[in-house]
Design an enzyme around this catalytic site. Structure first.
Site, PDB file in Angstrom:
ATOM      1  N   CYS A 175      19.894  30.482  47.253  1.00 18.29           N
ATOM      2  CA  CYS A 175      20.637  31.715  46.953  1.00 18.29           C
ATOM      3  C   CYS A 175      21.441  32.195  48.169  1.00 18.29           C
ATOM      4  O   CYS A 175      22.572  32.639  48.031  1.00 18.29           O
ATOM      5  CB  CYS A 175      19.691  32.854  46.569  1.00 18.29           C
ATOM      6  SG  CYS A 175      18.342  32.385  45.499  1.00 18.29           S
ATOM      7  N   ASP A 176      20.850  32.121  49.362  1.00 12.50           N
ATOM      8  CA  ASP A 176      21.409  32.849  50.510  1.00 12.50           C
ATOM      9  C   ASP A 176      22.035  31.990  51.606  1.00 12.50           C
ATOM     10  O   ASP A 176      22.637  32.530  52.532  1.00 12.50           O
ATOM     11  CB  ASP A 176      20.310  33.729  51.136  1.00 12.50           C
ATOM     12  CG  ASP A 176      19.845  34.808  50.157  1.00 12.50           C
ATOM     13  OD1 ASP A 176      20.635  35.160  49.265  1.00 12.50           O
ATOM     14  OD2 ASP A 176      18.700  35.273  50.280  1.00 12.50           O
ATOM     15  N   CYS A 200      14.841  32.391  49.581  1.00 18.30           N
ATOM     16  CA  CYS A 200      15.583  31.460  48.729  1.00 18.30           C
ATOM     17  C   CYS A 200      16.834  30.946  49.445  1.00 18.30           C
ATOM     18  O   CYS A 200      17.870  31.614  49.455  1.00 18.30           O
ATOM     19  CB  CYS A 200      15.979  32.152  47.418  1.00 18.30           C
ATOM     20  SG  CYS A 200      16.979  31.113  46.359  1.00 18.30           S
TER      21      CYS A 200
END
Ligand code: NAP
Length: 313
Positions: free
Chosen positions: A143-144, A140
């Site tokens: 997200c990261d 992701c």
């Protein structure tokens, strides 16, 4: 979380709390059905990973996935939705009518079922992948990506998701390799053009990852060129795997008709092969896997679940 501890009997149980499930929940609850939504993870599901949803009608400036989820959830709760955080283990046809939903927490009885369980990310299945999840390997970028500021990363895959991830990562990383197994990307032309215009993104085609290596954290990957069979090493800080999604239907394979990809076969009413069980969103056959389509499916499923309940009970 609004968790109704007392009741275990509902008119409709919705499995999955992404846009399809939440839309079904809004329609079913507002239509006066006693409704339980069962979600094993975070309400919202994969849409929570979207930085910005630009094509959901009504939000001309775009909206983050998390914000869109919050709005849908609030709307469903307003109409009295019950929801529980649990994993559905099986759906059993009860006698003479209805269904038993067995979850990791409790069993529920329901007149109709709406399956909106979405899908999970496909794993690459190479050595080192599992070992370095959270230590350089991610599924992701939304997200990261901020963890990889000024670092070198690679994205694996050639679909829309992979190319979007590469574009997103290029806002943070100093270098992004997009590694794809064929000489052509699957992503739509316009998305490819956006990636080509980004100077930090370098395309590595006809290439597959053979192994992911490192000590404590990811350090490098071994790549094989599928044309000449040559191996090479690429030093990396982050590896984002984006090679598709698989539906969460393993617990339903004995009960429902699934297509070759494991997606649930439905008719125009979102009715599955078992009367009284409906399916909607990414988990159904022929879904275009867009948030608006999932939300539309959820509405169709809920309206027809209500008709089913009224007709049969
Ligand atoms: P996808 O379109 O199925 O693409 C998966 C990619 O991964 C393909 O390029 C595939 O290669 C590659 N792949 C699969 N298995 C692999 C393996 N073992 N090793 C290496 N590569 C592998 O999946 P997606 O990109 O996750 O998208 C899912 C759906 O959501 C699609 O319908 C997509 O269009 C849609 N989507 C839409 C948007 C949007 O905003 N419009 C954004 C994201 C996703 P091959 O091409 O060789 O098969």
């Amino acid at each position: 979380m609004n968790q109704n501890e007392q009741t275990t009997r509902f008119d409709v149980v919705i499995i999955g709390g992404g846009p399809a499930g939440l839309s079904a929940a809004i329609y079913a609850s507002r239509d006066g059905l006693s409704t339980l939504l069962v979600e094993k993870g975070l309400i919202g599901g994969m849409i929570n990973e979207a930085d910005k949803v630009d094509n959901y009608p009504g939000f001309s400036q775009g909206i983050s996935g998390i914000e869109l989820t919050a709005k849908m959830y609030e709307q469903a709760q307003k109409y009295g939705l019950n929801n529980v955080n649990a994993e559905v283990l099986s759906v059993v046809v009860a006698q003479p009518l209805g269904f038993t939903i067995k979850t990791s927490e409790k069993e529920y009885q329901t007149k109709a079922v709406i399956i909106a369980g979405g899908s999970d990310k496909v794993r690459l299945g190479v050595q080192g992948e599992k070992e370095f999840i959270g230590r350089g390997v991610s599924y992701c970028a939304t997200c990261d990506a901020p963890f990889f500021r000024a670092k070198t990363v690679a994205v694996i895959g050639g679909g829309n998701s992979a190319v979007f991830e590469a574009i997103h990562l290029s806002k943070f990383a100093k270098k992004v390799y997009l590694i794809h197994r064929r000489d052509q990307l699957r992503a739509t032309h316009i998305v490819q053009e956006q990636a080509k215009a980004e100077y930090k993104i370098e395309f590595t085609l006809n290439s597959v990852v053979e192994e992911i290596q490192g000590a404590d954290v990811l350090e490098k990957i071994i790549i094989k060129n599928v044309i000449d069979g040559q191996f090479s090493e690429l030093n990396l800080d982050g590896l984002f795997i984006s090679v598709g999604i698989k539906p969460n239907t393993s617990y339903l394979s004995e009960l429902l008709e699934l297509d070759n990809d494991g997606m649930i076969v439905v008719d125009d009413y979102m009715q599955t092969s078992v009367a009284g069980i409906f399916a909607c969103g990414d988990i159904r056959h022929n879904s275009i896997r867009q948030t608006i389509a999932a939300a539309g499916d959820g509405a169709v499923a809920a309206v027809n679940a209500k008709k089913w309940v009224e007709r049969v009970y």
